[in-house]
Write a protein that holds these residues in place. Structure first.
Motif, PDB file in Angstrom:
ATOM      1  N   ASP A  44      -1.073  10.400   0.248  1.00  0.00           N
ATOM      2  CA  ASP A  44      -0.884  11.126  -1.005  1.00  0.00           C
ATOM      3  C   ASP A  44      -1.414  10.331  -2.196  1.00  0.00           C
ATOM      4  O   ASP A  44      -2.041  10.880  -3.101  1.00  0.00           O
ATOM      5  N   ALA A  45      -1.182   9.036  -2.184  1.00  0.00           N
ATOM      6  CA  ALA A  45      -1.675   8.185  -3.269  1.00  0.00           C
ATOM      7  C   ALA A  45      -3.202   8.132  -3.266  1.00  0.00           C
ATOM      8  O   ALA A  45      -3.836   8.169  -4.334  1.00  0.00           O
ATOM      9  N   GLN A  46      -3.797   8.088  -2.083  1.00  0.00           N
ATOM     10  CA  GLN A  46      -5.268   8.069  -1.994  1.00  0.00           C
ATOM     11  C   GLN A  46      -5.844   9.392  -2.480  1.00  0.00           C
ATOM     12  O   GLN A  46      -6.842   9.417  -3.206  1.00  0.00           O
ATOM     13  N   LEU A  47      -5.223  10.500  -2.082  1.00  0.00           N
ATOM     14  CA  LEU A  47      -5.697  11.804  -2.541  1.00  0.00           C
ATOM     15  C   LEU A  47      -5.544  11.960  -4.049  1.00  0.00           C
ATOM     16  O   LEU A  47      -6.406  12.522  -4.720  1.00  0.00           O
ATOM     17  N   ARG A  48      -4.439  11.455  -4.587  1.00  0.00           N
ATOM     18  CA  ARG A  48      -4.226  11.522  -6.037  1.00  0.00           C
ATOM     19  C   ARG A  48      -5.282  10.693  -6.775  1.00  0.00           C
ATOM     20  O   ARG A  48      -5.804  11.099  -7.802  1.00  0.00           O
ATOM     21  N   ALA A  49      -5.634   9.522  -6.224  1.00  0.00           N
ATOM     22  CA  ALA A  49      -6.671   8.684  -6.841  1.00  0.00           C
ATOM     23  C   ALA A  49      -8.024   9.384  -6.793  1.00  0.00           C
ATOM     24  O   ALA A  49      -8.785   9.352  -7.770  1.00  0.00           O
ATOM     25  N   LEU A  50      -8.342  10.042  -5.681  1.00  0.00           N
ATOM     26  CA  LEU A  50      -9.600  10.798  -5.586  1.00  0.00           C
ATOM     27  C   LEU A  50      -9.625  11.953  -6.585  1.00  0.00           C
ATOM     28  O   LEU A  50     -10.632  12.207  -7.242  1.00  0.00           O
TER      29      LEU A  50
END
Length: 92
Positions: A4-10
């Protein structure tokens, strides 16, 4: 959670790079990404080729050279991988 954190950063990165595309994706009606919008490049190429043709037609060297330079600049704008300038008003 890590995904979720990686998707939010993207998502945040995409929103910063191309807000118009990001908003269209949120609305469910995607538009063409910035790299493939080439309206200004086509107009600049048309202007350059017009000046080039006029310079050839009337035999005016400065107009001919201007047409060559403008057409060359327009062709450069068609490259989707060209580096984007980071100026005062560009999104970060």
């Amino acid at each position: 959670m890590a995904h979720d954190a990686q998707l939010r950063a993207l998502e945040d990165g995409l929103r910063a790079q191309d807000p118009r595309f990001s908003e269209a994706m949120d609305a469910g009606q995607p538009c063409t990404p910035r790299e493939y919008r080439r309206g200004r490049a086509w107009l600049l190429l048309l202007a350059g080729l017009t000046a080039l043709g006029a310079g050839i037609g009337i035999g005016h060297g400065l107009l001919l050279a201007t047409g060559l330079v403008v057409a060359g600049l327009a062709v450069h704008l068609f490259d989707p991988d060209r580096p984007r300038p980071r100026g005062l008003f560009s999104p970060r």
